[in-house]
Design a protein around this motif. Structure first.
Motif, mmCIF file in Angstrom:
data_model
loop_
_atom_site.group_PDB
_atom_site.id
_atom_site.type_symbol
_atom_site.label_atom_id
_atom_site.label_comp_id
_atom_site.label_asym_id
_atom_site.label_seq_id
_atom_site.Cartn_x
_atom_site.Cartn_y
_atom_site.Cartn_z
ATOM 1 N N LEU A 70 0.837 -1.211 0.000
ATOM 2 C CA LEU A 70 0.000 0.000 0.000
ATOM 3 C C LEU A 70 0.868 1.257 0.000
ATOM 4 O O LEU A 70 1.847 1.342 0.752
ATOM 5 C CB LEU A 70 -0.888 -0.001 1.259
ATOM 6 N N ILE A 71 0.489 2.204 -0.845
ATOM 7 C CA ILE A 71 1.109 3.539 -0.810
ATOM 8 C C ILE A 71 0.042 4.479 -0.257
ATOM 9 O O ILE A 71 -1.011 4.672 -0.881
ATOM 10 C CB ILE A 71 1.539 4.006 -2.225
ATOM 11 N N ALA A 72 0.311 5.026 0.928
ATOM 12 C CA ALA A 72 -0.651 5.953 1.535
ATOM 13 C C ALA A 72 -0.083 7.362 1.391
ATOM 14 O O ALA A 72 0.878 7.726 2.066
ATOM 15 C CB ALA A 72 -0.858 5.596 3.008
ATOM 16 N N MET A 73 -0.673 8.135 0.486
ATOM 17 C CA MET A 73 -0.227 9.521 0.312
ATOM 18 C C MET A 73 -0.865 10.344 1.433
ATOM 19 O O MET A 73 -2.071 10.268 1.642
ATOM 20 C CB MET A 73 -0.665 10.057 -1.056
ATOM 21 N N ARG A 74 -0.049 11.147 2.132
ATOM 22 C CA ARG A 74 -0.670 11.986 3.169
ATOM 23 C C ARG A 74 -0.864 13.408 2.604
ATOM 24 O O ARG A 74 -0.494 14.404 3.219
ATOM 25 C CB ARG A 74 0.138 11.965 4.486
ATOM 26 N N CYS A 75 -1.456 13.438 1.430
ATOM 27 C CA CYS A 75 -1.774 14.689 0.746
ATOM 28 C C CYS A 75 -2.895 14.387 -0.254
ATOM 29 O O CYS A 75 -3.264 13.229 -0.437
ATOM 30 C CB CYS A 75 -0.542 15.238 0.028
ATOM 31 N N ALA A 76 -3.378 15.460 -0.881
ATOM 32 C CA ALA A 76 -4.474 15.282 -1.846
ATOM 33 C C ALA A 76 -3.933 14.905 -3.227
ATOM 34 O O ALA A 76 -4.430 13.986 -3.873
ATOM 35 C CB ALA A 76 -5.292 16.567 -1.937
ATOM 36 N N GLY A 77 -2.869 15.616 -3.660
ATOM 37 C CA GLY A 77 -2.318 15.395 -4.995
ATOM 38 C C GLY A 77 -1.589 14.047 -5.082
ATOM 39 O O GLY A 77 -1.067 13.544 -4.081
ATOM 40 N N PHE A 78 -1.566 13.466 -6.286
ATOM 41 C CA PHE A 78 -0.862 12.185 -6.476
ATOM 42 C C PHE A 78 -0.120 12.186 -7.808
ATOM 43 O O PHE A 78 0.126 11.157 -8.406
ATOM 44 C CB PHE A 78 -1.849 11.004 -6.379
ATOM 45 N N ASN A 79 0.221 13.406 -8.297
ATOM 46 C CA ASN A 79 0.901 13.535 -9.589
ATOM 47 C C ASN A 79 2.301 12.934 -9.561
ATOM 48 O O ASN A 79 2.884 12.665 -10.598
ATOM 49 C CB ASN A 79 0.969 15.012 -10.007
ATOM 50 N N ASN A 80 2.857 12.693 -8.355
ATOM 51 C CA ASN A 80 4.194 12.105 -8.238
ATOM 52 C C ASN A 80 4.147 10.578 -8.101
ATOM 53 O O ASN A 80 5.156 9.953 -7.781
ATOM 54 C CB ASN A 80 4.956 12.724 -7.057
ATOM 55 N N VAL A 81 2.975 9.983 -8.319
ATOM 56 C CA VAL A 81 2.850 8.518 -8.225
ATOM 57 C C VAL A 81 2.543 7.958 -9.610
ATOM 58 O O VAL A 81 1.606 8.420 -10.267
ATOM 59 C CB VAL A 81 1.691 8.119 -7.274
ATOM 60 N N ASP A 82 3.321 6.972 -10.029
ATOM 61 C CA ASP A 82 3.032 6.301 -11.296
ATOM 62 C C ASP A 82 1.946 5.259 -11.002
ATOM 63 O O ASP A 82 2.218 4.149 -10.536
ATOM 64 C CB ASP A 82 4.312 5.648 -11.836
ATOM 65 N N LEU A 83 0.705 5.654 -11.257
ATOM 66 C CA LEU A 83 -0.433 4.802 -10.884
ATOM 67 C C LEU A 83 -0.446 3.501 -11.680
ATOM 68 O O LEU A 83 -0.817 2.451 -11.162
ATOM 69 C CB LEU A 83 -1.747 5.553 -11.102
ATOM 70 N N LYS A 84 -0.014 3.582 -12.953
ATOM 71 C CA LYS A 84 -0.005 2.363 -13.785
ATOM 72 C C LYS A 84 0.983 1.351 -13.220
ATOM 73 O O LYS A 84 0.688 0.164 -13.112
ATOM 74 C CB LYS A 84 0.383 2.714 -15.225
ATOM 75 N N ALA A 85 2.165 1.877 -12.833
ATOM 76 C CA ALA A 85 3.177 0.972 -12.268
ATOM 77 C C ALA A 85 2.665 0.361 -10.966
ATOM 78 O O ALA A 85 2.870 -0.832 -10.698
ATOM 79 C CB ALA A 85 4.476 1.745 -12.025
ATOM 80 N N ALA A 86 1.970 1.153 -10.166
ATOM 81 C CA ALA A 86 1.427 0.634 -8.891
ATOM 82 C C ALA A 86 0.415 -0.476 -9.177
ATOM 83 O O ALA A 86 0.441 -1.532 -8.531
ATOM 84 C CB ALA A 86 0.793 1.766 -8.094
ATOM 85 N N ALA A 87 -0.454 -0.249 -10.175
ATOM 86 C CA ALA A 87 -1.465 -1.267 -10.506
ATOM 87 C C ALA A 87 -0.786 -2.539 -11.014
ATOM 88 O O ALA A 87 -1.156 -3.652 -10.627
ATOM 89 C CB ALA A 87 -2.427 -0.719 -11.551
ATOM 90 N N THR A 88 0.270 -2.370 -11.841
ATOM 91 C CA THR A 88 0.988 -3.540 -12.368
ATOM 92 C C THR A 88 1.574 -4.363 -11.220
ATOM 93 O O THR A 88 1.584 -5.592 -11.258
ATOM 94 C CB THR A 88 2.131 -3.070 -13.304
ATOM 95 N N GLU A 89 2.068 -3.661 -10.210
ATOM 96 C CA GLU A 89 2.696 -4.369 -9.075
ATOM 97 C C GLU A 89 1.669 -4.749 -8.002
ATOM 98 O O GLU A 89 2.034 -5.195 -6.914
ATOM 99 C CB GLU A 89 3.783 -3.480 -8.443
ATOM 100 N N ASN A 90 0.392 -4.488 -8.303
ATOM 101 C CA ASN A 90 -0.678 -4.794 -7.356
ATOM 102 C C ASN A 90 -0.517 -4.056 -6.010
ATOM 103 O O ASN A 90 -0.761 -4.614 -4.942
ATOM 104 C CB ASN A 90 -0.763 -6.315 -7.164
ATOM 105 N N ILE A 91 -0.057 -2.829 -6.114
ATOM 106 C CA ILE A 91 0.054 -1.985 -4.918
ATOM 107 C C ILE A 91 -1.072 -0.955 -4.983
ATOM 108 O O ILE A 91 -1.231 -0.272 -5.998
ATOM 109 C CB ILE A 91 1.425 -1.256 -4.873
ATOM 110 N N LYS A 92 -1.843 -0.877 -3.931
ATOM 111 C CA LYS A 92 -2.945 0.094 -3.914
ATOM 112 C C LYS A 92 -2.419 1.468 -3.495
ATOM 113 O O LYS A 92 -1.429 1.562 -2.752
ATOM 114 C CB LYS A 92 -4.024 -0.350 -2.927
ATOM 115 N N VAL A 93 -3.101 2.502 -3.982
ATOM 116 C CA VAL A 93 -2.712 3.875 -3.634
ATOM 117 C C VAL A 93 -3.915 4.559 -2.994
ATOM 118 O O VAL A 93 -5.018 4.544 -3.553
ATOM 119 C CB VAL A 93 -2.271 4.666 -4.890
ATOM 120 N N VAL A 94 -3.700 5.107 -1.796
ATOM 121 C CA VAL A 94 -4.766 5.874 -1.140
ATOM 122 C C VAL A 94 -4.234 7.276 -0.860
ATOM 123 O O VAL A 94 -3.026 7.514 -0.898
ATOM 124 C CB VAL A 94 -5.243 5.205 0.178
#
Ligand code: NAD
Length: 329
Positions: A70-94
């Motif tokens: 799990l990647i827990a962003m403690r902010c609203a923006g998520f422009n610094n997260v590669d969401l596709k890469a997270a999905a490929t690795e089965n890591i959730k982003v909140v």
């Protein structure tokens, strides 16, 4: 959950320690999360990151190798997260979608008032026994036209504040909102907003479409002598072009809480260092530029909410509840 927190400062540690009632084991790291520091997540179930952490494909692959889920962003923006890469690795982003939109909107208004009425200069002058009013003349905000780009949570609070000053507010958003129209705001095209506004304030997210939204062309359409405020994300503005616009006096006031290359500067005390970034050094040299280092969010109320929601996101993931703050691709 065992969670590695990156880019932490004293105020993060105290608010998370206050709100974590022992459910989660937190390790606080001052360093940024990147390919070099990813190994610190060994043995952790999750990472908690902030606006300038590098959650690019390579870092995410490393997190996956260390079994982070799990990647827990403690902010609203998520422009610094590669969401596709997270999905490929089965890591959730909140994330924390809204912690205090008022805090950021109020900070944008503080930048406007300070730039306009030069209270920062008056403060320094008076402390040195200089009670002169020369070069401190401002303008009435009353009846000035304020252009708001992005009328989401922060944009809407900002509109209410500017309406309180008696401003005429116009707005541009990909998705015009009836609640905003009900505040007496007219939606216009981006070009009309640039042409008509005395003050422009940016409250839209950074996406591929909004990268350098305010660049050479946009500056050429602005009213001569405009004020530009950015409390959203630095790369919405082409800063090199902003310097040109300041030099040719298109921009008479420039207030930013975010900067395109902020990750090497902001949130650190570099007072004993040589600043290697010539663009920010040039910006600092202008008397009509006000820079704060990404502090729009920094209120007690916002920090409490960030901690509460982030810890709630961790618990929801651990107990396999619905992740209401998951970032969808
Ligand atoms: P939000 O999602 O509630 O609102 C964003 C608005 O922008 C939406 O209405 C959306 O339709 C609009 N939008 C999206 N793409 C657009 C485009 N291409 N052109 C025009 N409008 C567009 O977000 P929010 O909570 O109001 O936050 C806005 C931004 O503020 C965040 O993305 C974040 O980057 C920034 N922020 C900064 C700080 C700080 O400390 N300075 C803190 C929190 C958030």
């Amino acid at each position: 959950m065992k969670v590695a927190f990156f880019s932490t400062k004293s105020y993060d540690i105290s608010s998370f320690e206050k709100h974590n009632t022992g459910n989660h084991e937190i390790i606080f790291y001052e360093s940024t999360l990147n390919t070099k520091t990813a190994k610190l997540t060994q043995g952790c179930d999750a990472v908690c990151a902030f606006v300038n952490d590098h959650l690019h494909e390579r870092t995410i692959k490393l997190l996956s190798e260390y079994d982070v889920k799990l990647i827990a962003m403690r902010c609203a923006g998520f422009n610094n997260v590669d969401l596709k890469a997270a999905a490929t690795e089965n890591i959730k982003v909140v994330r924390v979608p809204a912690y205090s939109p008022m805090a950021v909107a109020e900070h944008a208004s503080a930048l406007i008032l300070t730039l306009n009425r030069k209270t920062h200069k008056a403060y320094n002058r008076v402390r040195e026994g200089n009670f002169s009013l020369e070069r401190l003349t401002g303008f009435d905000l009353y009846k000035k036209t304020v252009g708001v780009v992005g009328t989401g949570k922060i944009g809407q609070y900002f509109i209410k504040i500017m309406k309180g000053y008696g401003c005429n507010v116009i707005a541009y958003d990909l998705y015009p909102n009836d609640a905003v129209k009900a505040l007496g705001v007219s939606y216009v095209s981006m070009d009309e907003l640039l042409e008509q506004s005395d003050i422009i304030s940016l409250h839209c997210p950074l996406t591929e479409d909004t990268h350098h939204l305010i660049g050479k062309e946009a500056f050429s359409k602005m009213k001569k002598g405009a004020m530009l405020i950015n409390t959203s994300r630095g790369a919405l503005i082409d800063t090199v072009e902003a310097v040109e616009a300041l030099k040719n006096k298109t921009l008479e006031y420039f207030g930013i809480d975010v900067y395109e290359q902020e990750e090497k500067l902001f949130f650190r005390d570099l007072s004993e260092n040589i600043i290697m970034d010539d663009v920010i050094s040039r910006l600092i040299s202008f008397p009509n530029v006000l820079i704060t280092s990404h502090q729009g969010f920094l209120t007690h109320e916002a920090l409490d909410k960030i901690a509460e929601v982030t810890l709630g996101n961790l618990t929801a993931f651990e107990t396999e509840e619905h992740l209401e703050n998951e970032v969808a691709i």
